[in-house]
Design a protein around this motif. Sequence first.
Motif, mmCIF file in Angstrom:
data_model
loop_
_atom_site.group_PDB
_atom_site.id
_atom_site.type_symbol
_atom_site.label_atom_id
_atom_site.label_comp_id
_atom_site.label_asym_id
_atom_site.label_seq_id
_atom_site.Cartn_x
_atom_site.Cartn_y
_atom_site.Cartn_z
ATOM 1 N N LYS A 17 20.399 -5.788 8.376
ATOM 2 C CA LYS A 17 19.751 -4.979 7.337
ATOM 3 C C LYS A 17 20.529 -5.025 6.026
ATOM 4 O O LYS A 17 19.953 -5.131 4.937
ATOM 5 N N LEU A 18 21.841 -4.959 6.131
ATOM 6 C CA LEU A 18 22.669 -4.882 4.931
ATOM 7 C C LEU A 18 22.624 -6.169 4.126
ATOM 8 O O LEU A 18 22.470 -6.126 2.895
ATOM 9 N N SER A 19 22.758 -7.308 4.770
ATOM 10 C CA SER A 19 22.826 -8.568 4.030
ATOM 11 C C SER A 19 21.548 -8.815 3.238
ATOM 12 O O SER A 19 21.599 -9.265 2.082
ATOM 13 N N MET A 20 20.378 -8.506 3.822
ATOM 14 C CA MET A 20 19.135 -8.734 3.082
ATOM 15 C C MET A 20 18.905 -7.651 2.032
ATOM 16 O O MET A 20 18.338 -7.915 0.973
ATOM 17 N N ALA A 21 19.345 -6.427 2.307
ATOM 18 C CA ALA A 21 19.231 -5.375 1.287
ATOM 19 C C ALA A 21 20.051 -5.741 0.057
ATOM 20 O O ALA A 21 19.593 -5.563 -1.086
ATOM 21 N N LYS A 22 21.263 -6.262 0.251
ATOM 22 C CA LYS A 22 22.091 -6.690 -0.871
ATOM 23 C C LYS A 22 21.421 -7.827 -1.641
ATOM 24 O O LYS A 22 21.439 -7.862 -2.875
ATOM 25 N N THR A 23 20.815 -8.769 -0.895
ATOM 26 C CA THR A 23 20.117 -9.886 -1.534
ATOM 27 C C THR A 23 18.947 -9.386 -2.373
ATOM 28 O O THR A 23 18.741 -9.826 -3.514
ATOM 29 N N LEU A 24 18.181 -8.462 -1.826
ATOM 30 C CA LEU A 24 17.042 -7.910 -2.553
ATOM 31 C C LEU A 24 17.486 -7.171 -3.811
ATOM 32 O O LEU A 24 16.893 -7.350 -4.884
ATOM 33 N N LEU A 25 18.505 -6.345 -3.701
ATOM 34 C CA LEU A 25 18.949 -5.585 -4.871
ATOM 35 C C LEU A 25 19.414 -6.519 -5.987
ATOM 36 O O LEU A 25 19.165 -6.264 -7.170
ATOM 37 N N ALA A 26 20.069 -7.621 -5.606
ATOM 38 C CA ALA A 26 20.531 -8.580 -6.609
ATOM 39 C C ALA A 26 19.368 -9.386 -7.182
ATOM 40 O O ALA A 26 19.217 -9.505 -8.405
ATOM 41 N N ASP A 27 18.526 -9.947 -6.289
ATOM 42 C CA ASP A 27 17.411 -10.800 -6.730
ATOM 43 C C ASP A 27 16.355 -10.026 -7.500
ATOM 44 O O ASP A 27 15.893 -10.461 -8.555
ATOM 45 N N GLY A 28 15.950 -8.906 -6.919
ATOM 46 C CA GLY A 28 14.795 -8.204 -7.442
ATOM 47 C C GLY A 28 15.093 -7.208 -8.544
ATOM 48 O O GLY A 28 14.232 -6.938 -9.393
ATOM 49 N N PHE A 29 16.332 -6.662 -8.528
ATOM 50 C CA PHE A 29 16.604 -5.559 -9.443
ATOM 51 C C PHE A 29 17.895 -5.738 -10.242
ATOM 52 O O PHE A 29 18.326 -4.816 -10.931
ATOM 53 N N GLY A 30 18.505 -6.928 -10.134
ATOM 54 C CA GLY A 30 19.685 -7.237 -10.936
ATOM 55 C C GLY A 30 20.864 -6.328 -10.689
ATOM 56 O O GLY A 30 21.658 -6.062 -11.590
ATOM 57 N N MET A 31 21.011 -5.853 -9.454
ATOM 58 C CA MET A 31 22.040 -4.866 -9.143
ATOM 59 C C MET A 31 23.135 -5.525 -8.313
ATOM 60 O O MET A 31 22.902 -5.936 -7.172
ATOM 61 N N MET A 86 0.780 -1.235 0.000
ATOM 62 C CA MET A 86 0.000 0.000 0.000
ATOM 63 C C MET A 86 0.812 1.286 0.000
ATOM 64 O O MET A 86 0.259 2.352 -0.263
ATOM 65 N N TRP A 87 2.097 1.219 0.319
ATOM 66 C CA TRP A 87 2.916 2.429 0.255
ATOM 67 C C TRP A 87 3.507 2.576 -1.152
ATOM 68 O O TRP A 87 3.639 1.599 -1.884
ATOM 69 N N PRO A 88 3.910 3.794 -1.526
ATOM 70 C CA PRO A 88 4.563 4.007 -2.818
ATOM 71 C C PRO A 88 6.035 3.587 -2.759
ATOM 72 O O PRO A 88 6.949 4.414 -2.800
ATOM 73 N N VAL A 89 6.249 2.271 -2.624
ATOM 74 C CA VAL A 89 7.590 1.704 -2.512
ATOM 75 C C VAL A 89 7.706 0.520 -3.459
ATOM 76 O O VAL A 89 6.711 -0.033 -3.928
ATOM 77 N N ASP A 90 8.951 0.107 -3.719
ATOM 78 C CA ASP A 90 9.210 -0.999 -4.639
ATOM 79 C C ASP A 90 9.398 -2.328 -3.927
ATOM 80 O O ASP A 90 9.265 -3.386 -4.552
ATOM 81 N N ALA A 91 9.704 -2.305 -2.647
ATOM 82 C CA ALA A 91 9.879 -3.506 -1.835
ATOM 83 C C ALA A 91 10.127 -3.029 -0.410
ATOM 84 O O ALA A 91 10.241 -1.814 -0.160
ATOM 85 N N VAL A 92 10.235 -3.974 0.522
ATOM 86 C CA VAL A 92 10.565 -3.621 1.901
ATOM 87 C C VAL A 92 11.369 -4.750 2.523
ATOM 88 O O VAL A 92 11.088 -5.932 2.287
ATOM 89 N N VAL A 93 12.408 -4.385 3.275
ATOM 90 C CA VAL A 93 13.180 -5.321 4.086
ATOM 91 C C VAL A 93 12.718 -5.141 5.522
ATOM 92 O O VAL A 93 12.645 -4.008 6.015
ATOM 93 N N GLY A 94 12.386 -6.247 6.192
ATOM 94 C CA GLY A 94 11.837 -6.130 7.543
ATOM 95 C C GLY A 94 12.568 -6.940 8.586
ATOM 96 O O GLY A 94 13.423 -7.769 8.278
ATOM 97 N N GLU A 95 12.192 -6.667 9.842
ATOM 98 C CA GLU A 95 12.763 -7.328 11.017
ATOM 99 C C GLU A 95 14.292 -7.367 10.956
ATOM 100 O O GLU A 95 14.939 -8.387 11.203
ATOM 101 N N ASN A 96 14.857 -6.220 10.605
ATOM 102 C CA ASN A 96 16.309 -6.032 10.562
ATOM 103 C C ASN A 96 17.023 -7.003 9.632
ATOM 104 O O ASN A 96 18.165 -7.389 9.880
ATOM 105 N N GLY A 97 16.352 -7.387 8.548
ATOM 106 C CA GLY A 97 16.996 -8.218 7.540
ATOM 107 C C GLY A 97 16.543 -9.657 7.513
ATOM 108 O O GLY A 97 17.111 -10.478 6.784
ATOM 109 N N ALA A 98 15.511 -9.992 8.274
ATOM 110 C CA ALA A 98 15.024 -11.369 8.298
ATOM 111 C C ALA A 98 14.372 -11.770 6.986
ATOM 112 O O ALA A 98 14.311 -12.959 6.652
ATOM 113 N N PHE A 99 13.892 -10.795 6.212
ATOM 114 C CA PHE A 99 13.169 -11.097 4.977
ATOM 115 C C PHE A 99 13.064 -9.852 4.121
ATOM 116 O O PHE A 99 13.321 -8.733 4.581
#
Length: 266
Positions: A182-196, A67-80
């Motif tokens: 937070k960092l480890s899951m953010a890196k995973t998301l950027l690679a998985d979701g956005f090819g970065m 519902m927010w104007p966002v592209d994804a969210v990392v939660g619980e300090n990187g749990a998902f």
Amino acid sequence: MKPLSQMSLEMARSIRVVLTDIDDTITTEGMLTAAAYGALERLHRAGFLVIPVTGRPAGWCDHIARMWPVDAVVGENGAFYFRYDRERKTMQQRFWAGPEELKRNRAKLDVIETEVLASVPGAALASDQAYRMADLAIDFCEDVPALPEAEVDRIVSIFERAGAQAKVSSIHVNGWFGDYNKLSMAKTLLADGFGMDWEEAKNAVVYAGDSPNDEPMFAAFPLSVGVANIQTFAHRLTSKPAYLANGHSGEGFVELADLLLRARSA
């Protein structure tokens, strides 16, 4: 920490991804103001990838991703991470741990919960604990009278003695079992979701935060920004953000958004 006003337009123009904490970075005294939410929406509409990276629970993150104007969210300090596809109306979820590991970890966290609440008068379960899947959040000032810093450190030590990680936010001590943050899951998301890949991300991402649980992000990203209230926690930070906004909380986030949008339009 240099004033945010000293970030050059050229440097700001290189940013394509805005990663940001939520509590006391986007929100102000527990409220999401119209100005801060509007800043998220303006960034999103301008084509930035906008991704909250928060200690808040899975239940909240499902709502935020939808519902927010966002592209994804990392939660619980990187749990998902959660990423909602609005066209297909499907939620992509990736957890650091599998279901059985989450179940084992919960049993260990239940033991820690009992010890913390028995040992630290005034501490309480966070009001959002019922919506969490991977961590234990202890409230030290959100819905309870603020505890002294020594008591916050005592909560951290109980987690750590049990072999758990523990991070202090502006309102909670969050603890979990697992080699992530937070960092480890953010890196995973950027690679998985956005090819970065990581080298690309380091030069295209800005991170905004306000407290010690943001420290891995401050250390990793050359372009990192603390809202003004991070100065309360400066003595607890080994790695500080590169830049400091003039505004507190949501006002500081709006200040960052205005700079990025001005740089892009220029």
